[in-house]
Design an enzyme around this catalytic site. Structure first.
Site: not given
Ligand code: S3P
Length: 450
Positions: A327, A358
Protein backbone atom coordinates in the site's frame (compact mmCIF):
# COMPACT_ATOMS: atom_id res chain seq x y z
CA UNK A 1 -21.00 2.78 -11.80
CA UNK A 2 -19.66 6.33 -12.37
CA UNK A 3 -17.16 8.00 -10.01
CA UNK A 4 -18.30 10.90 -7.86
CA UNK A 5 -19.81 13.76 -9.94
CA UNK A 6 -17.67 16.92 -10.12
CA UNK A 7 -20.03 19.06 -8.06
CA UNK A 8 -19.92 16.74 -5.02
CA UNK A 9 -16.12 16.32 -4.93
CA UNK A 10 -13.98 17.88 -2.19
CA UNK A 11 -10.81 19.13 -3.86
CA UNK A 12 -7.90 20.14 -1.64
CA UNK A 13 -4.41 21.47 -2.21
CA UNK A 14 -1.17 21.32 -0.28
CA UNK A 15 1.48 24.05 -0.21
CA UNK A 16 5.24 24.15 0.13
CA UNK A 17 5.86 23.93 3.87
CA UNK A 18 8.69 24.72 6.24
CA UNK A 19 10.30 22.32 8.75
CA UNK A 20 7.79 19.90 10.29
CA UNK A 21 8.19 19.00 13.94
CA UNK A 22 6.41 17.35 16.82
CA UNK A 23 4.95 14.09 18.04
CA UNK A 24 1.97 12.58 16.24
CA UNK A 25 -0.29 9.54 16.53
CA UNK A 26 -1.78 7.75 13.58
CA UNK A 27 -5.13 5.96 13.69
CA UNK A 28 -5.39 2.24 14.35
CA UNK A 29 -4.18 -0.23 11.77
CA UNK A 30 -6.86 -0.85 9.16
CA UNK A 31 -6.07 -4.54 8.62
CA UNK A 32 -6.06 -5.33 12.33
CA UNK A 33 -9.21 -3.26 12.92
CA UNK A 34 -11.28 -5.24 10.37
CA UNK A 35 -10.05 -8.49 11.86
CA UNK A 36 -10.65 -7.45 15.48
CA UNK A 37 -14.33 -6.78 14.74
CA UNK A 38 -14.76 -9.95 12.69
CA UNK A 39 -13.07 -12.29 15.17
CA UNK A 40 -14.90 -10.55 18.02
CA UNK A 41 -18.19 -11.34 16.26
CA UNK A 42 -17.19 -14.99 15.68
CA UNK A 43 -16.08 -15.47 19.29
CA UNK A 44 -18.23 -16.32 22.26
CA UNK A 45 -18.46 -13.62 24.92
CA UNK A 46 -17.26 -10.06 25.00
CA UNK A 47 -14.40 -8.59 22.96
CA UNK A 48 -13.05 -5.18 23.90
CA UNK A 49 -11.09 -3.24 21.30
CA UNK A 50 -8.90 -0.21 22.06
CA UNK A 51 -7.44 1.94 19.31
CA UNK A 52 -9.82 0.73 16.58
CA UNK A 53 -9.58 2.75 13.37
CA UNK A 54 -12.79 4.75 13.18
CA UNK A 55 -12.50 5.24 9.43
CA UNK A 56 -15.33 4.58 7.00
CA UNK A 57 -13.97 1.22 5.83
CA UNK A 58 -14.04 -0.15 9.36
CA UNK A 59 -17.42 1.37 10.15
CA UNK A 60 -18.76 -0.56 7.14
CA UNK A 61 -17.49 -3.85 8.59
CA UNK A 62 -19.04 -2.97 11.96
CA UNK A 63 -22.35 -2.14 10.24
CA UNK A 64 -22.26 -5.42 8.28
CA UNK A 65 -21.74 -7.45 11.47
CA UNK A 66 -24.50 -5.52 13.25
CA UNK A 67 -26.83 -6.23 10.33
CA UNK A 68 -26.03 -9.92 10.89
CA UNK A 69 -27.15 -9.76 14.49
CA UNK A 70 -23.93 -8.97 16.36
CA UNK A 71 -24.20 -6.13 18.90
CA UNK A 72 -21.25 -3.72 18.59
CA UNK A 73 -20.98 -0.55 20.67
CA UNK A 74 -18.53 2.32 20.91
CA UNK A 75 -18.10 4.32 24.07
CA UNK A 76 -15.55 7.15 23.57
CA UNK A 77 -13.30 5.00 21.42
CA UNK A 78 -13.56 1.83 23.51
CA UNK A 79 -15.35 -0.69 21.31
CA UNK A 80 -17.21 -3.72 22.53
CA UNK A 81 -18.38 -6.67 20.45
CA UNK A 82 -20.82 -9.21 21.88
CA UNK A 83 -19.74 -12.27 19.93
CA UNK A 84 -22.24 -14.72 18.47
CA UNK A 85 -19.85 -17.67 18.29
CA UNK A 86 -18.59 -19.41 15.14
CA UNK A 87 -21.59 -19.92 12.82
CA UNK A 88 -23.86 -17.80 15.03
CA UNK A 89 -24.59 -14.83 12.75
CA UNK A 90 -27.96 -14.29 11.06
CA UNK A 91 -29.04 -13.40 7.56
CA UNK A 92 -29.19 -9.60 7.18
CA UNK A 93 -32.48 -8.01 6.06
CA UNK A 94 -31.21 -6.08 3.05
CA UNK A 95 -28.09 -5.71 0.93
CA UNK A 96 -24.83 -5.08 2.78
CA UNK A 97 -22.95 -2.09 1.38
CA UNK A 98 -19.17 -2.14 1.92
CA UNK A 99 -18.54 1.28 0.42
CA UNK A 100 -14.86 1.53 -0.61
CA UNK A 101 -13.65 -1.36 1.59
CA UNK A 102 -12.00 -4.24 -0.29
CA UNK A 103 -10.64 -5.90 2.83
CA UNK A 104 -14.02 -5.66 4.57
CA UNK A 105 -16.00 -7.28 1.79
CA UNK A 106 -13.44 -10.01 1.03
CA UNK A 107 -12.95 -11.06 4.65
CA UNK A 108 -16.71 -11.03 5.22
CA UNK A 109 -17.14 -13.38 2.23
CA UNK A 110 -15.20 -15.90 4.35
CA UNK A 111 -17.59 -15.32 7.23
CA UNK A 112 -20.74 -15.60 5.10
CA UNK A 113 -19.38 -18.78 3.49
CA UNK A 114 -19.76 -20.56 6.83
CA UNK A 115 -23.36 -19.51 7.49
CA UNK A 116 -26.62 -20.77 6.04
CA UNK A 117 -27.58 -17.38 4.59
CA UNK A 118 -27.94 -15.51 1.32
CA UNK A 119 -26.35 -12.06 1.27
CA UNK A 120 -26.30 -9.36 -1.39
CA UNK A 121 -22.96 -7.50 -1.29
CA UNK A 122 -22.59 -4.03 -2.79
CA UNK A 123 -19.95 -1.29 -2.86
CA UNK A 124 -19.06 2.10 -4.33
CA UNK A 125 -17.82 2.65 -7.90
CA UNK A 126 -14.21 1.82 -6.97
CA UNK A 127 -15.07 -1.41 -5.10
CA UNK A 128 -17.49 -2.48 -7.87
CA UNK A 129 -14.57 -2.46 -10.34
CA UNK A 130 -12.33 -4.72 -8.24
CA UNK A 131 -11.92 -8.47 -8.84
CA UNK A 132 -13.74 -10.71 -6.38
CA UNK A 133 -13.21 -14.01 -8.26
CA UNK A 134 -9.85 -14.50 -6.54
CA UNK A 135 -11.65 -14.86 -3.19
CA UNK A 136 -14.83 -16.52 -4.50
CA UNK A 137 -12.90 -19.31 -6.23
CA UNK A 138 -11.46 -21.01 -3.12
CA UNK A 139 -14.62 -20.28 -1.16
CA UNK A 140 -16.68 -21.97 -3.89
CA UNK A 141 -14.41 -25.01 -3.57
CA UNK A 142 -15.39 -25.03 0.09
CA UNK A 143 -19.12 -24.83 -0.66
CA UNK A 144 -20.03 -21.16 -1.10
CA UNK A 145 -22.53 -20.54 -3.90
CA UNK A 146 -22.43 -17.48 -6.12
CA UNK A 147 -25.93 -16.82 -7.41
CA UNK A 148 -24.90 -14.48 -10.25
CA UNK A 149 -23.42 -16.96 -12.70
CA UNK A 150 -19.76 -16.40 -13.46
CA UNK A 151 -19.76 -12.79 -12.30
CA UNK A 152 -16.75 -11.69 -10.26
CA UNK A 153 -17.60 -8.04 -9.53
CA UNK A 154 -20.01 -6.48 -7.03
CA UNK A 155 -22.96 -6.45 -6.66
CA UNK A 156 -22.95 -10.15 -5.84
CA UNK A 157 -25.44 -12.48 -4.18
CA UNK A 158 -23.75 -15.30 -2.30
CA UNK A 159 -25.09 -18.25 -0.30
CA UNK A 160 -23.09 -19.78 2.53
CA UNK A 161 -23.52 -23.20 4.11
CA UNK A 162 -23.05 -24.83 7.49
CA UNK A 163 -21.40 -27.77 5.67
CA UNK A 164 -18.22 -26.11 4.43
CA UNK A 165 -15.51 -28.46 3.19
CA UNK A 166 -11.94 -27.81 4.37
CA UNK A 167 -9.44 -27.30 1.56
CA UNK A 168 -5.76 -26.90 0.90
CA UNK A 169 -5.22 -23.84 -1.26
CA UNK A 170 -2.11 -22.49 -2.96
CA UNK A 171 -2.52 -18.71 -3.35
CA UNK A 172 -2.23 -17.70 -7.01
CA UNK A 173 -1.26 -14.13 -5.99
CA UNK A 174 0.41 -12.82 -2.85
CA UNK A 175 -2.75 -11.57 -1.12
CA UNK A 176 -3.47 -11.48 2.59
CA UNK A 177 -7.13 -10.87 1.79
CA UNK A 178 -7.50 -14.19 -0.07
CA UNK A 179 -5.50 -16.02 2.60
CA UNK A 180 -7.62 -14.50 5.35
CA UNK A 181 -10.97 -15.16 3.68
CA UNK A 182 -10.06 -18.85 3.27
CA UNK A 183 -8.77 -19.17 6.85
CA UNK A 184 -11.88 -17.43 8.21
CA UNK A 185 -14.09 -19.81 6.24
CA UNK A 186 -11.85 -22.64 7.48
CA UNK A 187 -12.74 -21.79 11.07
CA UNK A 188 -16.32 -22.86 10.16
CA UNK A 189 -15.41 -26.03 8.20
CA UNK A 190 -15.23 -29.56 9.60
CA UNK A 191 -11.51 -30.40 9.48
CA UNK A 192 -8.28 -28.57 8.77
CA UNK A 193 -8.00 -25.83 6.14
CA UNK A 194 -4.55 -24.90 4.80
CA UNK A 195 -3.41 -21.92 2.76
CA UNK A 196 0.02 -22.02 1.14
CA UNK A 197 1.58 -18.71 0.22
CA UNK A 198 4.35 -18.32 -2.37
CA UNK A 199 5.44 -15.08 -0.67
CA UNK A 200 4.75 -14.13 2.95
CA UNK A 201 1.90 -11.62 3.24
CA UNK A 202 0.70 -9.75 6.32
CA UNK A 203 0.03 -12.29 9.06
CA UNK A 204 -2.52 -10.51 11.27
CA UNK A 205 -5.19 -13.17 10.66
CA UNK A 206 -2.91 -15.94 11.91
CA UNK A 207 -1.83 -13.91 14.92
CA UNK A 208 -5.36 -12.93 15.82
CA UNK A 209 -6.78 -16.42 15.34
CA UNK A 210 -4.22 -17.65 17.88
CA UNK A 211 -5.06 -14.71 20.16
CA UNK A 212 -8.74 -15.74 20.13
CA UNK A 213 -7.86 -19.37 20.95
CA UNK A 214 -8.08 -21.08 17.54
CA UNK A 215 -5.62 -23.86 16.64
CA UNK A 216 -3.50 -22.28 13.94
CA UNK A 217 -0.05 -23.36 12.81
CA UNK A 218 2.45 -22.11 10.24
CA UNK A 219 4.87 -24.65 8.73
CA UNK A 220 7.16 -24.82 5.69
CA UNK A 221 6.12 -26.88 2.66
CA UNK A 222 8.75 -27.10 -0.07
CA UNK A 223 10.10 -23.76 1.08
CA UNK A 224 6.67 -22.08 1.08
CA UNK A 225 4.72 -20.93 4.13
CA UNK A 226 1.66 -23.09 4.89
CA UNK A 227 -0.90 -21.86 7.41
CA UNK A 228 -3.44 -24.33 8.78
CA UNK A 229 -6.44 -23.72 10.97
CA UNK A 230 -8.56 -26.36 12.70
CA UNK A 231 -12.23 -26.08 11.82
CA UNK A 232 -15.32 -26.12 14.01
CA UNK A 233 -13.22 -23.77 16.08
CA UNK A 234 -14.21 -22.13 19.32
CA UNK A 235 -13.03 -18.57 19.52
CA UNK A 236 -13.15 -16.85 22.88
CA UNK A 237 -13.83 -13.13 23.32
CA UNK A 238 -10.69 -11.19 24.10
CA UNK A 239 -9.08 -7.77 24.56
CA UNK A 240 -7.48 -6.35 21.41
CA UNK A 241 -5.15 -3.34 21.29
CA UNK A 242 -4.91 -1.98 17.77
CA UNK A 243 -1.53 -0.34 17.10
CA UNK A 244 -1.07 2.67 14.82
CA UNK A 245 -1.19 1.93 11.09
CA UNK A 246 2.28 1.87 9.43
CA UNK A 247 0.62 2.53 6.06
CA UNK A 248 -0.88 5.78 7.42
CA UNK A 249 2.38 6.63 9.22
CA UNK A 250 4.15 6.34 5.83
CA UNK A 251 2.65 9.67 4.68
CA UNK A 252 3.90 11.48 7.78
CA UNK A 253 7.35 9.87 7.53
CA UNK A 254 7.56 10.87 3.86
CA UNK A 255 6.49 14.43 4.67
CA UNK A 256 9.29 14.74 7.24
CA UNK A 257 11.80 13.42 4.70
CA UNK A 258 10.61 15.78 1.97
CA UNK A 259 10.50 19.01 3.98
CA UNK A 260 14.05 20.15 4.91
CA UNK A 261 14.87 20.59 8.59
CA UNK A 262 12.02 18.34 9.78
CA UNK A 263 12.09 15.98 12.74
CA UNK A 264 8.98 14.12 13.88
CA UNK A 265 8.10 11.18 16.11
CA UNK A 266 5.18 8.96 15.13
CA UNK A 267 3.93 7.18 18.24
CA UNK A 268 2.81 3.60 18.75
CA UNK A 269 3.18 2.30 15.20
CA UNK A 270 2.87 -1.37 14.19
CA UNK A 271 6.29 -2.68 13.07
CA UNK A 272 5.26 -6.23 12.15
CA UNK A 273 7.96 -7.34 9.64
CA UNK A 274 5.26 -8.30 7.09
CA UNK A 275 4.40 -4.57 6.95
CA UNK A 276 7.69 -2.67 7.17
CA UNK A 277 9.10 -2.92 3.63
CA UNK A 278 8.57 0.82 3.14
CA UNK A 279 10.78 1.68 6.12
CA UNK A 280 13.48 -0.77 4.92
CA UNK A 281 13.42 0.97 1.54
CA UNK A 282 13.66 4.43 3.14
CA UNK A 283 16.79 3.35 5.02
CA UNK A 284 18.33 2.10 1.76
CA UNK A 285 17.60 5.53 0.25
CA UNK A 286 19.58 7.17 3.06
CA UNK A 287 16.72 8.23 5.32
CA UNK A 288 17.38 8.94 8.98
CA UNK A 289 14.77 6.67 10.60
CA UNK A 290 14.81 5.01 14.02
CA UNK A 291 12.41 2.55 15.65
CA UNK A 292 12.46 3.56 19.33
CA UNK A 293 11.23 1.58 22.34
CA UNK A 294 10.28 -1.55 20.39
CA UNK A 295 7.76 -3.57 22.39
CA UNK A 296 5.00 -6.14 22.09
CA UNK A 297 1.41 -4.99 22.30
CA UNK A 298 -1.26 -7.69 22.34
CA UNK A 299 0.68 -10.03 20.05
CA UNK A 300 1.98 -7.42 17.59
CA UNK A 301 5.32 -5.52 17.69
CA UNK A 302 5.08 -1.71 17.97
CA UNK A 303 7.50 1.22 18.31
CA UNK A 304 7.83 4.98 18.07
CA UNK A 305 9.19 5.96 14.66
CA UNK A 306 11.54 8.96 14.59
CA UNK A 307 12.13 10.54 11.18
CA UNK A 308 14.55 13.35 10.32
CA UNK A 309 14.72 14.95 6.90
CA UNK A 310 17.64 13.70 4.83
CA UNK A 311 19.09 13.78 1.34
CA UNK A 312 17.76 10.68 -0.39
CA UNK A 313 19.13 8.62 -3.27
CA UNK A 314 17.07 6.54 -5.70
CA UNK A 315 17.10 2.75 -5.27
CA UNK A 316 15.85 -0.43 -6.92
CA UNK A 317 12.99 -1.87 -4.90
CA UNK A 318 12.90 -5.64 -5.49
CA UNK A 319 9.67 -7.41 -6.42
CA UNK A 320 10.07 -9.72 -3.42
CA UNK A 321 9.49 -6.76 -1.13
CA UNK A 322 6.12 -5.83 -2.62
CA UNK A 323 3.86 -7.76 -0.20
CA UNK A 324 5.42 -6.02 2.81
CA UNK A 325 4.80 -2.52 1.40
CA UNK A 326 2.02 -3.04 -1.12
CA UNK A 327 0.00 0.00 0.00
CA UNK A 328 3.05 2.29 0.22
CA UNK A 329 4.09 2.52 -3.45
CA UNK A 330 2.17 5.71 -4.26
CA UNK A 331 3.86 7.58 -1.40
CA UNK A 332 7.25 5.99 -2.13
CA UNK A 333 6.96 7.13 -5.75
CA UNK A 334 6.16 10.69 -4.59
CA UNK A 335 9.15 10.60 -2.24
CA UNK A 336 11.36 9.28 -5.05
CA UNK A 337 10.69 12.54 -6.92
CA UNK A 338 12.87 14.24 -4.27
CA UNK A 339 15.63 11.57 -4.30
CA UNK A 340 18.70 11.86 -6.53
CA UNK A 341 18.67 9.50 -9.49
CA UNK A 342 16.32 6.71 -10.50
CA UNK A 343 14.00 4.71 -8.27
CA UNK A 344 12.71 1.57 -9.89
CA UNK A 345 9.90 -0.34 -8.17
CA UNK A 346 9.21 -3.82 -9.52
CA UNK A 347 6.62 -6.58 -9.17
CA UNK A 348 3.67 -4.22 -8.91
CA UNK A 349 0.97 -5.96 -10.98
CA UNK A 350 -1.28 -6.05 -7.90
CA UNK A 351 -1.27 -2.23 -7.75
CA UNK A 352 -3.54 -2.23 -10.79
CA UNK A 353 -6.42 -3.77 -8.77
CA UNK A 354 -6.34 -1.66 -5.63
CA UNK A 355 -8.87 1.12 -4.86
CA UNK A 356 -7.71 2.50 -8.23
CA UNK A 357 -5.15 1.38 -10.81
CA UNK A 358 -2.41 2.80 -8.62
CA UNK A 359 0.36 2.23 -11.15
CA UNK A 360 -1.33 4.48 -13.71
CA UNK A 361 -2.75 6.95 -11.18
CA UNK A 362 0.63 7.47 -9.50
CA UNK A 363 2.55 7.92 -12.76
CA UNK A 364 -0.13 10.30 -14.10
CA UNK A 365 -0.11 12.39 -10.91
CA UNK A 366 3.68 12.68 -10.94
CA UNK A 367 3.78 13.65 -14.61
CA UNK A 368 1.04 16.26 -14.02
CA UNK A 369 3.37 17.83 -11.44
CA UNK A 370 6.45 17.91 -13.66
CA UNK A 371 8.13 14.73 -12.39
CA UNK A 372 9.88 12.33 -14.76
CA UNK A 373 7.92 9.10 -14.13
CA UNK A 374 6.58 6.16 -16.07
CA UNK A 375 4.45 3.11 -15.42
CA UNK A 376 5.50 -0.14 -17.09
CA UNK A 377 3.29 -3.24 -17.10
CA UNK A 378 4.24 -4.12 -13.52
CA UNK A 379 6.87 -1.54 -12.58
CA UNK A 380 7.06 2.13 -11.71
CA UNK A 381 10.09 4.24 -12.52
CA UNK A 382 10.72 7.73 -11.12
CA UNK A 383 13.72 9.95 -11.87
CA UNK A 384 14.11 12.47 -9.12
CA UNK A 385 16.47 15.01 -7.70
CA UNK A 386 15.40 18.17 -9.57
CA UNK A 387 13.07 20.67 -7.90
CA UNK A 388 9.51 19.33 -8.06
CA UNK A 389 7.47 21.84 -10.03
CA UNK A 390 3.99 20.99 -8.69
CA UNK A 391 1.08 23.03 -9.98
CA UNK A 392 -0.80 19.98 -11.27
CA UNK A 393 -4.21 18.54 -10.45
CA UNK A 394 -4.23 14.88 -9.54
CA UNK A 395 -7.13 12.55 -10.38
CA UNK A 396 -7.65 10.41 -7.29
CA UNK A 397 -10.18 7.89 -8.72
CA UNK A 398 -11.85 7.32 -5.31
CA UNK A 399 -8.49 6.25 -3.85
CA UNK A 400 -7.52 7.50 -0.38
CA UNK A 401 -3.85 6.66 -0.76
CA UNK A 402 -3.51 8.51 -4.07
CA UNK A 403 -5.04 11.57 -2.38
CA UNK A 404 -2.72 11.44 0.65
CA UNK A 405 0.40 10.66 -1.40
CA UNK A 406 -0.03 13.69 -3.64
CA UNK A 407 -1.00 16.05 -0.82
CA UNK A 408 2.29 14.98 0.75
CA UNK A 409 4.17 15.63 -2.51
CA UNK A 410 2.82 19.18 -2.51
CA UNK A 411 4.50 19.97 0.84
CA UNK A 412 7.84 19.96 -0.98
CA UNK A 413 6.82 21.16 -4.45
CA UNK A 414 7.43 24.69 -5.76
CA UNK A 415 3.76 25.23 -6.64
CA UNK A 416 0.60 23.94 -4.92
CA UNK A 417 -0.52 20.39 -5.71
CA UNK A 418 -4.28 19.90 -6.05
CA UNK A 419 -6.09 16.59 -5.54
CA UNK A 420 -9.49 16.47 -7.21
CA UNK A 421 -11.22 14.77 -4.27
CA UNK A 422 -9.95 14.40 -0.70
CA UNK A 423 -13.17 12.78 0.60
CA UNK A 424 -11.87 9.20 0.42
CA UNK A 425 -9.14 9.99 2.96
CA UNK A 426 -11.85 9.36 5.58
CA UNK A 427 -11.80 5.63 4.74
CA UNK A 428 -8.45 5.09 6.46
CA UNK A 429 -7.10 8.32 8.04
CA UNK A 430 -9.96 10.72 8.86
CA UNK A 431 -7.64 13.16 10.69
CA UNK A 432 -4.89 13.18 8.06
CA UNK A 433 -5.09 16.93 7.38
CA UNK A 434 -5.22 18.10 11.04
CA UNK A 435 -2.47 15.62 12.00
CA UNK A 436 -0.25 17.02 9.22
CA UNK A 437 -1.19 20.62 10.11
CA UNK A 438 -0.18 20.02 13.74
CA UNK A 439 3.29 19.18 12.48
CA UNK A 440 3.37 22.39 10.42
CA UNK A 441 2.14 21.23 7.01
CA UNK A 442 0.11 23.71 4.95
CA UNK A 443 -3.11 23.01 3.04
CA UNK A 444 -5.63 25.24 1.32
CA UNK A 445 -8.85 25.12 -0.64
CA UNK A 446 -7.87 25.20 -4.32
CA UNK A 447 -8.80 28.16 -6.54
CA UNK A 448 -12.14 27.40 -8.18
CA UNK A 449 -11.80 26.49 -11.86
CA UNK A 450 -13.50 29.15 -14.03
C1 S3P B 1 -4.96 -6.15 3.26
C2 S3P B 1 -4.24 -6.77 2.29
C3 S3P B 1 -3.71 -6.08 1.09
C4 S3P B 1 -3.71 -4.57 1.25
C5 S3P B 1 -4.99 -4.08 1.85
C6 S3P B 1 -5.22 -4.69 3.22
C7 S3P B 1 -5.48 -6.93 4.40
O1 S3P B 1 -4.53 -6.42 -0.02
O2 S3P B 1 -3.50 -3.94 0.01
O3 S3P B 1 -4.96 -2.68 2.01
O4 S3P B 1 -5.88 -6.34 5.42
O5 S3P B 1 -5.46 -8.17 4.32
P1 S3P B 1 -4.27 -7.77 -0.87
O6 S3P B 1 -4.57 -8.92 -0.02
O7 S3P B 1 -5.24 -7.68 -2.03
O8 S3P B 1 -2.84 -7.68 -1.33
Amino acid sequence: MPDVPHETRSPLCSLKSTALSGRVRVPGDKSISHRALIFGALATGRTRISGLLEGEDILRTAAALRAMGCPITNSSGEWEVLGRGVGGLQQPDGAVDFGNAGTGVRLMMGVIAGHDMVVRLTGDASLSRRPMGRVLKPLQQMGLEVLNGGQDKLPLDIRGTTDLIPIEYLLPVASAQIKSAVLIAGVHAAGETTVIEPEATRDHTERMLAHFGAHVAATKRQGLRAISVKGDAELVGSQVYVPGDPSSAAFLAAAALIVPGSEIIIENVLINPTRTGFYTTLREMGADIAFIDERNQGGEPVAEIRVRSAKLTGVQVPAARAPSMIDEYPILACLAAFADGETRMEGLAELRVKESDRLSATAAGLIANGVDARAESDALVVRGGKAVRGGGTVATHLDHRIAMAFLTLGLGADRPVVVDDAAMIATSFPDFVPAMENLGAKFAAPEPVQ
